[in-house]
Design an enzyme around this catalytic site. Structure first.
Site, PDB file in Angstrom:
ATOM      1  N   TYR A 152       0.869  -1.171   0.000  1.00 19.82           N
ATOM      2  CA  TYR A 152       0.000   0.000   0.000  1.00 19.82           C
ATOM      3  C   TYR A 152       0.909   1.225   0.000  1.00 19.82           C
ATOM      4  CZ  TYR A 152      -4.101  -2.858   1.008  1.00 19.82           C
ATOM      5  OH  TYR A 152      -5.122  -3.770   0.933  1.00 19.82           O
ATOM      6  N   HIS A 202     -17.246  -1.065   3.905  1.00 17.82           N
ATOM      7  CA  HIS A 202     -15.877  -1.203   4.421  1.00 17.82           C
ATOM      8  C   HIS A 202     -15.836  -2.045   5.682  1.00 17.82           C
ATOM      9  CE1 HIS A 202     -11.694  -0.139   5.231  1.00 17.82           C
ATOM     10  NE2 HIS A 202     -12.054   0.165   6.470  1.00 17.82           N
TER      11      HIS A 202
END
Length: 614
Positions: A240, A422
């Site tokens: 990431y 999420h």
């Protein structure tokens, strides 16, 4: 002439020999005939009775890390069918494409092209709980075309959303886990196919898309690229990457009306998903940063750049705002700092690859009628909401109450046009439903095959009008079978969340409408479980909630009581303004909203009911 026995003649022996030879020939010929139900690809001819697929195929995604397999598709809501086109760059001896609950090779719905050594066949197949593959007696994949072209071999086929075959996957709203495999050698029958011994992989897609046309951009639209700064993709499977981009000073208010991904050529199969976050407006400065989002040395202020602005995942199309609304960028009260986050999936550990992928924002100075807003629904990020270990299925529910919507929403309410679900790694499903007058009115967004590896903003098939006094309930499903300790709520990846970021208009001051169980009742739970297990010397109040959860003896009873607590105990309502302050009102010890009527599940023709439409 007599041989062997006096009653056996040469003529009889000859007849017996040729009879056996004929039988053997029949057996051998039969073994090379097409398997029942499968399609002999070499004899395939265009069928005028089969309607042509809706062209072009607007949705596409690379399946494997090299991009040698590419899936494209389109949807016919009128016929409740999905048309799929699979391109194989170099066809060897066959290919497997399938769908399963979470990308498993077991209990999967498969379509297989295979080479027997004599001919090639196409058929609908399935795998059992042991991974054994069989041809399905009900063939629901219809082969339309199989053709070799200059850039690869193409298979064009279709299947219904719901085949009414228990061995087949139900294609529904939300994430679809697509599995694939390549056959490197011929197989005489599908029973010889061992999925564990061929190269396989999984890709996630949003298969059912809204049946809408892309609107026209305004003539004065400008673009802003938020891109990775020529990053060398690390030689590790998962990265990431975070990058801080600063907007020009004194930028006036504009409306973002559309955004799309910008992917560096050659990296289409490595750039997995991208998000752009806006930093907190009160931060006058955010340090420049370009590096791993997981680096413990990254600037602490990056943690305050969490307001989702744009999100894209592999296979997603451009995102358009409704004609009457746009997302404000610039002007008073906005941040000058954006955080780009790019997820690189590099399982082949390719080295030296550079990347400048990101998001292109389209904005206009001609402001639209409404500002769009983003609101958080679900659970507050707190350890008081926890999931016991070794759970196959455990639910947590967050509430946006009628009191909050009545306090914060305008008389005409708001219109939700998109949302982003999420959770973290234990999440398996998310569902947000609108409740009015105690009755479930409609589902805002649902994904029962949810994966934290595939999170993007999803346009709703139909806008949802939320009125003052309505209730929004967000329910998340978790699996912790692989964990020996409880999983508490929080920001860490091994902690959990349950959130739906809804995109709506007109924008209000209501930024967060979430809940968590009342802490006093949770302490009663800790005290009860400890006494039940013979621990009368509980020091519950002397340690934090996370530590209290970790000290419990976890068995079936402990988990069931916690589940009962979450479903019956009063909760604390967070009805927060954009300043992070609560709206005036009483928010403690709120009762669980009563739901007297739930929505029926969608039914299909084979199940005797109305057909879901676009």
């Amino acid at each position: 002439m007599r041989i062997f026995k006096k009653d056996v003649r040469l003529q009889d022996v000859t007849i017996m020999y040729f009879t056996a030879l004929a039988a053997l020939t029949v057996i051998l010929v039969a073994s090379y005939q097409a398997p029942p139900h499968a399609v002999d690809v070499s004899s395939l001819k265009p069928s005028p009775s089969s309607p042509l697929p809706p062209l072009p195929m607007p949705f596409r995604v690379p399946l494997d890390p090299r991009g040698e397999l590419q899936l494209a598709w389109n949807i016919s809501y009128a016929h409740q069918e999905v048309y799929m086109k699979l391109r194989i760059a170099e066809l060897r001896h066959g290919v497997v494409l399938g769908m399963s609950d979470r990308g498993e090779l077991t209990n999967a719905d498969l379509v297989v092209l295979w080479d027997s050594g004599k001919k090639s066949y196409f058929g609908d197949a399935w795998s059992d709980s042991e991974g054994h593959v069989s041809l399905d007696s009900q063939q629901d994949y219809e082969l339309i075309e199989a053709k070799q072209k200059s850039d690869g071999f193409y298979l064009l086929f279709k299947r219904p959303f719901n085949t009414c075959d228990p061995k087949d996957y139900l294609i529904e709203e939300g994430t679809v886990h697509v599995i694939y495999g390549v056959l490197d050698q011929p197989i005489a029958s599908l029973e010889e196919l061992d999925l564990s011994r061929i190269h396989t992989g999984v890709q996630r897609v949003l298969m059912l898309r809204p049946d809408t046309h892309s609107p026209t951009l305004p003539p004065d639209a400008q673009t802003l690229d938020v891109l990775a700064p020529n990053v060398v993709i690390p030689t590790q499977e998962t990265t990431y990457w975070c990058f801080i981009q600063k907007l020009p000073e004194n930028i006036p208010k504009n409306h973002i009306v559309m955004y799309e991904s910008v992917i560096t050529a050659g990296n289409e199969a490595i750039v997995h998903h991208i998000e752009v976050f806006e930093c907190a407006p009160e931060m006058s400065e955010v340090p420049q940063y370009s590096g791993s989002c997981d680096d413990k040395m990254k600037p602490r202020k990056l943690n305050f750049c969490r307001h989702v602005l744009a999100a894209w995942a592999m296979g997603a199309e451009a995102f358009y705002y409704p004609p009457d609304a746009g997302l404000a960028m610039g002007g008073p009260g906005s941040s000058r700092f954006l955080r780009l986050e790019v997820h690189y999936h590099n399982p082949l550990l390719i080295s030296g690859r550079r990347d400048s992928s990101g998001i292109r924002l389209y904005y206009t100075p001609s402001l639209r009628r409404y500002d769009a807003g983003i609101m958080e629904l679900g659970l507050v990020y707190t350890p008081v909401m926890a999931i016991p270990p070794k759970q196959h299925t455990f639910y947590l529910t967050g509430y946006c109450t009628s009191t909050c919507t009545k306090t914060a929403l305008p008389p005409g309410g708001i219109y939700i046009f998109a949302s982003q679900l999420h959770t973290h790694l234990a999440g398996r499903g998310v569902r947000t439903v609108l409740v009015r007058g105690g009755k479930e009115l409609e589902v805002v967004q649902e994904d029962q095959h949810f994966s934290t590896d595939y999170q993007t903003i999803r346009v709703l098939r139909k806008m949802v009008n939320v009125l003052p006094g309505d209730v929004l309930i967000t329910k998340c499903t978790y699996n912790t079978e692989d964990r020996s300790k409880p999983t508490v709520g929080g920001f860490g990846i091994m902690e959990e969340m349950c959130v739906n970021y809804i995109h709506y208009y007109p924008r209000t001051q209501l930024e967060l409408c979430k809940s968590h169980v009342d802490l006093g009742y949770l302490q009663k739970y800790f005290s009860f479980i400890n006494r039940f297990n013979g621990n009368d010397q509980c020091v519950c109040s002397e340690v934090g909630v996370s530590e209290q959860f970790s000290q419990l003896h976890w068995d079936e009873f402990t988990g069931e009581v916690l589940d009962s607590l979450y479903n019956t105990a009063p909760f604390y309502m967070h009805c927060n303004q954009s300043t992070a302050r609560l709206f005036p009102g009483e928010w403690e010890k709120q009762p669980i909203p009563e739901v007297t009527s739930v929505l029926p599940k969608p039914r299909y023709p084979c199940e005797g009911g109305s057909v879901p439409t676009s």
